[in-house]
Design an enzyme around this catalytic site. Structure first.
Site, short mmCIF file in Angstrom:
data_model
loop_
_atom_site.label_atom_id
_atom_site.label_comp_id
_atom_site.label_asym_id
_atom_site.label_seq_id
_atom_site.Cartn_x
_atom_site.Cartn_y
_atom_site.Cartn_z
N ASP A 136 0.83 -1.21 0.00
CA ASP A 136 0.00 0.00 0.00
C ASP A 136 0.87 1.26 0.00
O ASP A 136 2.11 1.19 0.03
CB ASP A 136 -0.93 -0.06 1.23
CG ASP A 136 -2.30 0.53 0.96
OD1 ASP A 136 -2.43 1.35 0.04
OD2 ASP A 136 -3.24 0.16 1.70
N ASP A 158 -9.97 3.72 -3.61
CA ASP A 158 -10.66 2.50 -3.20
C ASP A 158 -12.06 2.35 -3.80
O ASP A 158 -12.81 3.32 -3.92
CB ASP A 158 -10.80 2.46 -1.67
CG ASP A 158 -9.47 2.18 -0.99
OD1 ASP A 158 -8.43 2.18 -1.67
OD2 ASP A 158 -9.48 1.96 0.23
#
Ligand code: GLA
Length: 400
Positions: free
Chosen positions: A154, A210
């Site tokens: 990430d 997202d």
């Protein structure tokens, strides 16, 4: 016939060089030749992960028939880690993973599946757990010792780090640990990873912020800080990136929300079809232990999965658009096309696909098969038309 010494010498040198290249092939060579398929904990469970849940989900991948349909990876997302020990070693949460990460990996492997974990290129993960910064080589050795096959990396808390250099660094660390590990670049598209992700050995890279479990609608995380996205928002952001995808390196429109309850079954079917059209990684994100038959049938539709997994690895393209209706086409290895008629509107509409938009001459006759009805629809010349439900798709193959 006389063969000159020079020819013989060149032949031997070529053989040796070829051998050397083969021996020096990196562990990550030839990974993810088709888009990775599996399951990840984040979309449904967020930080509520533990070994019992992960292992029962691995069982469910097998029992539900998903393994037979091609799903392979069982990936633990954020929140498995709590701290680093005095030597800097990453410490899994002992309450949640009392038998340790290797035991979870061993269990997953015993079912013939593969094991994935999550970390972050910055100092902390997005949920505030210890990140990988400065520990890349140490972590890579640890992951290899646990039997990790897939790392999602990430981009939270990276301050001034350079994205390309950071991901190149973790790939080098993984390779030097000696185990083939798929590298999932989760950088949300900010630094355009499609331009450099393949070069640094990334196997997939997120193209957007997202996904949220809804059909459409972007929400800014904070002003100017983009975004969480519905399915259509992601599709629109990825639509022009098709040339960057191919075997071993995929655009990643984020994990699936199918079965998580925010969309209708029609919308979930469209979501799955569009991800297959995009040659996207198919990483389910729902509770596989408890699926309605409709959800099971979406996730295991082998004809749609075959479009996603086509070995040529072409990402599909939007070839026609008029207001709310669109036609998408993906070139398959055998020269046929997978086609989606997409209705984004709020009422049923008739949608046509013209052969010309698929790169076929109008006079060609082609057989058409419906991939959701699992039915041959017959032979058509020049075009095919069908009514399409609101927020729905008709997905077909067109074979001249
Ligand atoms: C980011 C990622 C998500 C998920 C969370 C975990 O938001 O984009 O996919 O991994 O972090 O904290």
């Amino acid at each position: 016939m006389r063969i000159s010494r020079c020819v013989v010498f060149t032949f031997i040198v070529t053989l040796l060089a070829g051998n050397l290249i083969a021996q020096n092939a990196l562990p990550s060579t030839n990974l993810a030749l088709t888009p990775p398929m599996g399951w990840n904990s984040w979309n449904k469970f967020a930080c509520n992960v533990n070994e019992q849940m992960i292992e029962s989900m691995a069982d469910a991948v097998v029992k539900s028939g998903m393994k037979d349909a091609g799903y392979q990876y069982v990936n633990i997302d954020d929140c498995w880690q709590v701290s680093r020990d005095a030597n800097g070693k990453i410490v899994p949460d002992p309450q949640l993973f009392p038998h340790g990460m290797k035991a979870v990996g061993d269990y997953i492997h015993s079912l013939g599946l593969k094991f994935g974990v999550y970390s972050d290129a910055g100092s902390k993960t997005c949920a505030g757990r210890p990140g990988g910064l400065g520990h890349e080589y140490q972590d890579a050795l640890q992951y290899a010792a646990w039997g990790v096959d897939y790392l999602k990396y990430d981009w939270c808390n990276t301050t001034t780090q350079d994205a390309k250099a950071s991901y190149a660094n973790i790939r080098a660390a993984l390779d030097s640990a000696g185990r083939p590990i798929v590298l999932s670049i989760c950088e949300w598209g900010t630094a355009k990873p499609w331009l450099w992700g393949n070069e640094v050995g990334g196997n997939l890279w997120r193209t957007t912020g997202d996904i949220q479990d809804r059909w459409q609608g972007r929400i800014e995380w904070k002003p100017g800080d983009c975004c969480s996205n519905g399915v259509l928002d992601i599709v629109d952001q990825e639509a022009e990136l098709y040339s960057y995808a191919g075997p071993g390196h995929w655009n990643d429109p984020d994990m699936l929300e199918i079965g998580n309850g925010g969309m209708t079954d029609t919308e979930d079917r469209s979501h799955f079809s569009l991800w297959a059209m995009l040659a996207a990684p198919l990483i389910a994100g729902n509770n596989l232990r408890d699926m309605r038959p409709e959800i099971h049938d979406i996730l295991t539709n082998k004809e749609v999965i075959a479009v996603d997994q086509d070995p040529a690895g072409h990402e599909g393209q939007r070839v026609w658009k008029n207001g709310d209706v669109e036609v998408w086409s993906k070139e398959m290895k055998d020269g046929s096309r997978a086609v989606i008629l997409l209705n984004r509107g709020s009422a049923q509409q008739e949608i046509s696909v013209n052969w010309e938009d698929l790169g076929y001459p109008t006079h060609v006759s082609a057989s058409v098969r419906d991939l959701w009805q699992h039915k041959d629809l017959g032979t058509f010349t020049g075009k095919f038309s069908s009514p399409v439900a609101s927020h729905g798709v008709v997905m077909i193959t067109v074979k001249p």
